[in-house]
Design a protein around this motif. Sequence first.
Motif, PDB file in Angstrom:
ATOM      1  N   ALA A  91       0.836  -1.206   0.000  1.00 54.60           N
ATOM      2  CA  ALA A  91       0.000   0.000   0.000  1.00 54.60           C
ATOM      3  C   ALA A  91       0.867   1.251   0.000  1.00 54.60           C
ATOM      4  O   ALA A  91       0.558   2.227  -0.693  1.00 54.60           O
ATOM      5  CB  ALA A  91      -0.931  -0.010   1.213  1.00 54.60           C
ATOM      6  N   PHE A  92       1.958   1.215   0.747  1.00 53.60           N
ATOM      7  CA  PHE A  92       2.871   2.356   0.740  1.00 53.60           C
ATOM      8  C   PHE A  92       3.436   2.592  -0.659  1.00 53.60           C
ATOM      9  O   PHE A  92       3.455   3.724  -1.151  1.00 53.60           O
ATOM     10  CB  PHE A  92       4.011   2.166   1.742  1.00 53.60           C
ATOM     11  CG  PHE A  92       5.106   3.181   1.567  1.00 53.60           C
ATOM     12  CD1 PHE A  92       4.913   4.499   1.953  1.00 53.60           C
ATOM     13  CD2 PHE A  92       6.308   2.830   0.985  1.00 53.60           C
ATOM     14  CE1 PHE A  92       5.914   5.452   1.763  1.00 53.60           C
ATOM     15  CE2 PHE A  92       7.311   3.770   0.799  1.00 53.60           C
ATOM     16  CZ  PHE A  92       7.108   5.089   1.188  1.00 53.60           C
ATOM     17  N   CYS A  94       2.199   1.992  -3.423  1.00 56.53           N
ATOM     18  CA  CYS A  94       1.149   2.492  -4.321  1.00 56.53           C
ATOM     19  C   CYS A  94       0.648   3.878  -3.922  1.00 56.53           C
ATOM     20  O   CYS A  94      -0.175   4.461  -4.626  1.00 56.53           O
ATOM     21  CB  CYS A  94      -0.035   1.523  -4.323  1.00 56.53           C
ATOM     22  SG  CYS A  94       0.358  -0.077  -5.043  1.00 56.53           S
ATOM     23  N   SER A  95       1.130   4.388  -2.823  1.00 56.01           N
ATOM     24  CA  SER A  95       0.611   5.651  -2.304  1.00 56.01           C
ATOM     25  C   SER A  95       1.352   6.859  -2.877  1.00 56.01           C
ATOM     26  O   SER A  95       2.443   6.748  -3.441  1.00 56.01           O
ATOM     27  CB  SER A  95       0.721   5.678  -0.781  1.00 56.01           C
ATOM     28  OG  SER A  95       2.069   5.875  -0.384  1.00 56.01           O
ATOM     29  N   ASP A  96       0.761   8.016  -2.689  1.00 56.60           N
ATOM     30  CA  ASP A  96       1.413   9.264  -3.097  1.00 56.60           C
ATOM     31  C   ASP A  96       2.695   9.507  -2.315  1.00 56.60           C
ATOM     32  O   ASP A  96       3.608  10.161  -2.811  1.00 56.60           O
ATOM     33  CB  ASP A  96       0.459  10.447  -2.906  1.00 56.60           C
ATOM     34  CG  ASP A  96      -0.643  10.464  -3.945  1.00 56.60           C
ATOM     35  OD1 ASP A  96      -0.475   9.835  -5.018  1.00 56.60           O
ATOM     36  OD2 ASP A  96      -1.681  11.091  -3.686  1.00 56.60           O
ATOM     37  N   ARG A  97       2.769   8.993  -1.086  1.00 58.65           N
ATOM     38  CA  ARG A  97       3.978   9.188  -0.272  1.00 58.65           C
ATOM     39  C   ARG A  97       5.193   8.501  -0.885  1.00 58.65           C
ATOM     40  O   ARG A  97       6.325   8.850  -0.578  1.00 58.65           O
ATOM     41  CB  ARG A  97       3.737   8.689   1.150  1.00 58.65           C
ATOM     42  CG  ARG A  97       2.716   9.565   1.876  1.00 58.65           C
ATOM     43  CD  ARG A  97       2.420   9.056   3.238  1.00 58.65           C
ATOM     44  NE  ARG A  97       3.632   9.085   4.057  1.00 58.65           N
ATOM     45  CZ  ARG A  97       3.715   8.513   5.247  1.00 58.65           C
ATOM     46  NH1 ARG A  97       2.689   7.892   5.760  1.00 58.65           N
ATOM     47  NH2 ARG A  97       4.826   8.586   5.928  1.00 58.65           N
ATOM     48  N   SER A  99       5.564   8.290  -4.286  1.00 61.41           N
ATOM     49  CA  SER A  99       5.469   8.616  -5.710  1.00 61.41           C
ATOM     50  C   SER A  99       6.823   8.873  -6.371  1.00 61.41           C
ATOM     51  O   SER A  99       6.942   8.751  -7.584  1.00 61.41           O
ATOM     52  CB  SER A  99       4.552   9.822  -5.917  1.00 61.41           C
ATOM     53  OG  SER A  99       5.095  10.976  -5.307  1.00 61.41           O
TER      54      SER A  99
END
Length: 116
Positions: A91-92, A94-97, A99
Amino acid sequence: MPTTVDGVHSGAPCGGSPPRCPASSSQPSRSGRGEANLLLGGGFRTPRHDAVEAAKAERAGRSAADIQAEEAAQVPTGRLGAVPEFAAVGAFLCSDRASYRTGTAVRCDGGLVHSL
């Protein structure tokens, strides 16, 4: 290709190499950020893994707890991972954080593989 591991059928292939990623990290994605990352797992406590341990224990005339303890002893963290731990790393990624993170292979294996 389906495989059988310790008498338990699996639809997943076995192998030591990470899968090949068809996209290059230098190619822009539709979202405008490179997204060619690999998430490499290790041993995780799953129903299938429990079935493999039970089959192994039955053949050896031992308890599943003994087999579990031996496997856990091989991992530097002293235990197999939990599926939510693997999911959290995914999930990390895939996250904006994450990117700006691209073209990487991230291990989530409790230190099982002793290399960078």
